[in-house]
Design a protein around this motif. Structure first.
Motif, PDB file in Angstrom:
ATOM      1  N   UNK A  89       0.854  -1.186   0.000  1.00 20.27           N
ATOM      2  CA  UNK A  89       0.000   0.000   0.000  1.00 20.27           C
ATOM      3  C   UNK A  89       0.896   1.245   0.000  1.00 20.27           C
ATOM      4  N   UNK A  90       0.540   2.220  -0.828  1.00 18.57           N
ATOM      5  CA  UNK A  90       1.303   3.470  -0.864  1.00 18.57           C
ATOM      6  C   UNK A  90       0.643   4.507   0.044  1.00 18.57           C
ATOM      7  N   UNK A  91       1.473   5.233   0.779  1.00 17.81           N
ATOM      8  CA  UNK A  91       0.942   6.252   1.674  1.00 17.81           C
ATOM      9  C   UNK A  91       0.311   7.378   0.862  1.00 17.81           C
ATOM     10  N   UNK A  92      -0.870   7.820   1.235  1.00 19.93           N
ATOM     11  CA  UNK A  92      -1.507   8.920   0.510  1.00 19.93           C
ATOM     12  C   UNK A  92      -0.691  10.204   0.643  1.00 19.93           C
ATOM     13  N   UNK A  93      -0.774  11.081  -0.344  1.00 13.79           N
ATOM     14  CA  UNK A  93       0.015  12.319  -0.304  1.00 13.79           C
ATOM     15  C   UNK A  93      -0.587  13.404   0.573  1.00 13.79           C
ATOM     16  N   UNK A  94      -1.842  13.214   1.018  1.00 16.56           N
ATOM     17  CA  UNK A  94      -2.555  14.292   1.713  1.00 16.56           C
ATOM     18  C   UNK A  94      -3.096  13.813   3.051  1.00 16.56           C
ATOM     19  N   UNK A  95      -2.897  14.646   4.079  1.00 19.21           N
ATOM     20  CA  UNK A  95      -3.461  14.380   5.396  1.00 19.21           C
ATOM     21  C   UNK A  95      -4.892  14.900   5.456  1.00 19.21           C
ATOM     22  N   UNK A  96      -5.665  14.373   6.392  1.00 18.87           N
ATOM     23  CA  UNK A  96      -7.031  14.856   6.582  1.00 18.87           C
ATOM     24  C   UNK A  96      -7.005  16.356   6.829  1.00 18.87           C
ATOM     25  N   UNK A  97      -7.888  17.111   6.179  1.00 16.06           N
ATOM     26  CA  UNK A  97      -7.898  18.572   6.366  1.00 16.06           C
ATOM     27  C   UNK A  97      -8.091  18.946   7.826  1.00 16.06           C
ATOM     28  N   UNK A  98      -7.477  20.041   8.219  1.00 13.20           N
ATOM     29  CA  UNK A  98      -7.647  20.537   9.579  1.00 13.20           C
ATOM     30  C   UNK A  98      -9.128  20.829   9.831  1.00 13.20           C
ATOM     31  N   UNK A  99      -9.646  20.281  10.907  1.00  9.56           N
ATOM     32  CA  UNK A  99     -11.058  20.506  11.224  1.00  9.56           C
ATOM     33  C   UNK A  99     -12.006  19.582  10.502  1.00  9.56           C
ATOM     34  N   UNK A 210       6.483  10.225  14.813  1.00  8.63           N
ATOM     35  CA  UNK A 210       6.017   9.708  13.521  1.00  8.63           C
ATOM     36  C   UNK A 210       4.757  10.443  13.078  1.00  8.63           C
ATOM     37  N   UNK A 211       3.806  10.619  13.987  1.00 13.39           N
ATOM     38  CA  UNK A 211       2.579  11.336  13.636  1.00 13.39           C
ATOM     39  C   UNK A 211       2.889  12.748  13.146  1.00 13.39           C
ATOM     40  N   UNK A 212       3.810  13.416  13.811  1.00  8.55           N
ATOM     41  CA  UNK A 212       4.167  14.779  13.418  1.00  8.55           C
ATOM     42  C   UNK A 212       4.940  14.774  12.098  1.00  8.55           C
ATOM     43  N   UNK A 213       5.779  13.768  11.891  1.00  6.12           N
ATOM     44  CA  UNK A 213       6.516  13.666  10.634  1.00  6.12           C
ATOM     45  C   UNK A 213       5.562  13.478   9.462  1.00  6.12           C
ATOM     46  N   UNK A 214       4.566  12.622   9.625  1.00  9.31           N
ATOM     47  CA  UNK A 214       3.584  12.412   8.562  1.00  9.31           C
ATOM     48  C   UNK A 214       2.832  13.709   8.254  1.00  9.31           C
ATOM     49  N   UNK A 215       2.518  14.456   9.283  1.00  9.78           N
ATOM     50  CA  UNK A 215       1.800  15.725   9.077  1.00  9.78           C
ATOM     51  C   UNK A 215       2.652  16.715   8.292  1.00  9.78           C
ATOM     52  N   UNK A 216       3.923  16.819   8.652  1.00  7.57           N
ATOM     53  CA  UNK A 216       4.784  17.836   8.050  1.00  7.57           C
ATOM     54  C   UNK A 216       5.277  17.462   6.656  1.00  7.57           C
ATOM     55  N   UNK A 217       5.267  16.184   6.323  1.00 13.11           N
ATOM     56  CA  UNK A 217       5.784  15.755   5.025  1.00 13.11           C
ATOM     57  C   UNK A 217       4.670  15.439   4.034  1.00 13.11           C
ATOM     58  N   UNK A 218       3.433  15.773   4.378  1.00 13.18           N
ATOM     59  CA  UNK A 218       2.288  15.532   3.502  1.00 13.18           C
ATOM     60  C   UNK A 218       1.561  16.840   3.240  1.00 13.18           C
ATOM     61  N   UNK A 219       0.829  16.882   2.127  1.00 14.40           N
ATOM     62  CA  UNK A 219      -0.003  18.044   1.852  1.00 14.40           C
ATOM     63  C   UNK A 219      -1.114  18.114   2.902  1.00 14.40           C
ATOM     64  N   UNK A 220      -1.558  19.311   3.273  1.00 13.17           N
ATOM     65  CA  UNK A 220      -1.154  20.610   2.715  1.00 13.17           C
ATOM     66  C   UNK A 220       0.073  21.242   3.367  1.00 13.17           C
TER      67      UNK A 220
END
Length: 269
Positions: A89-99, A210-220
């Motif tokens: 499985x490939x990691x999605x490029x975008x995190x869930x939008x804030x809010x 890890x959670x913070x790394x995923x947030x900072x390295x993904x859109x937006x």
């Protein structure tokens, strides 16, 4: 096609995979150690240990695969038994939008260990997930086809490997979940820890990083990093320093460090 049975029962669950091939659950999940290759942005659930072995398996199996310009996850089935033998499985490029509205009201169906059997030996396309959410404490990583699914509970959850679940909405495969993703962190095809070692639990600090790394390295957010936004860069550099200073759980911290260092080096002034 009948609707899927509850993941809490032993009754096989039939559902479309990729929209063109039906599969049903079996009592034989994959036994491979999951490998969350963070630099490669992929979750590998397979027995192969390098790209050459992966290509050899592709030649001897059927299912979905990435071709030129395609964005498919890998699902490979044995040609004789028609049973799932590996998944990537490939990691999605975008995190869930804030809010974004997230589904928390109803309990998620429990995961039942199960393999998959394809209905027919034919190749198909399996589009990658497009959006993810990772709990701030790093407890789980959920990846889904569309943002609208974030607010909906899956109808069934099928555990195809240790800590790896398929998510079923409206009778179809719509995403996947990895529990305690920091436990499975690695670089490339390497097993998280040597085969002779039991895989220890990650530290709370590693899970949070890890959670913070995923947030900072993904859109937006990563778009702001690439645009040299001061606030985004402060967050990135602060995390880089924190991971560098982390004393415990260094093998996993080194994986995070490599991802953060590359982002800083490639985009810093």
């Amino acid at each position: 096609m009948r609707p899927p049975a509850s993941a809490n029962t032993r009754e096989p669950t039939a559902f479309p995979v990729g929209g063109t091939v039906d599969a049903e659950s079996t009592a034989r999940p994959l036994r491979f150690t999951p490998r969350l290759d963070l630099p490669g942005q992929q979750l590998i659930v397979a027995g192969y240990t390098d790209a050459r072995e992966r290509d050899e398996q592709v030649a001897d199996t059927f299912g979905s695969v990435q071709w030129l310009w395609s964005e498919n996850d890998f699902f490979r089935f044995d040609k004789d038994r028609l049973e799932l033998c590996s998944a990537t499985f490939y990691l999605p490029p975008r995190a869930a939008p804030h809010g974004a509205k997230l589904c928390r009201e109803a309990p998620v169906p429990s995961s039942a260990p199960a393999g998959l059997r394809a209905g027919e030996p034919t190749d198909f396309e399996l589009p990658q997930a497009t959006v993810f959410r990772c709990a701030s404490d790093g407890a789980e990583l959920v990846c889904l086809r569309t943002p609208g699914l974030l607010a909906r509970q899956p109808y069934a959850v099928i555990g195809i490997a240790p800590d790896v679940d398929l998510l079923i909405h409206d009778g179809a495969l719509t995403g996947w979940r990895l529990s305690d993703p920091a436990r499975w962190l690695t670089d490339g095809f390497a097993r998280p820890f040597p085969p002779s070692d039991a895989i220890p639990a990650p530290s709370a600090r590693t899970r949070h990083h890890l959670a913070e790394c995923l947030r900072l390295t993904s859109a937006p957010v990563v778009d702001a990093v690439l645009d040299q936004d001061p606030a985004a860069w402060r967050d990135l550099l602060a995390l880089q320093r924190a991971v560098h200073a982390q004393a415990e759980d260094r093998a996993r911290a080194d994986v995070l460090q490599s991802v953060l260092d590359r982002l800083v080096e490639d985009n810093g002034e």
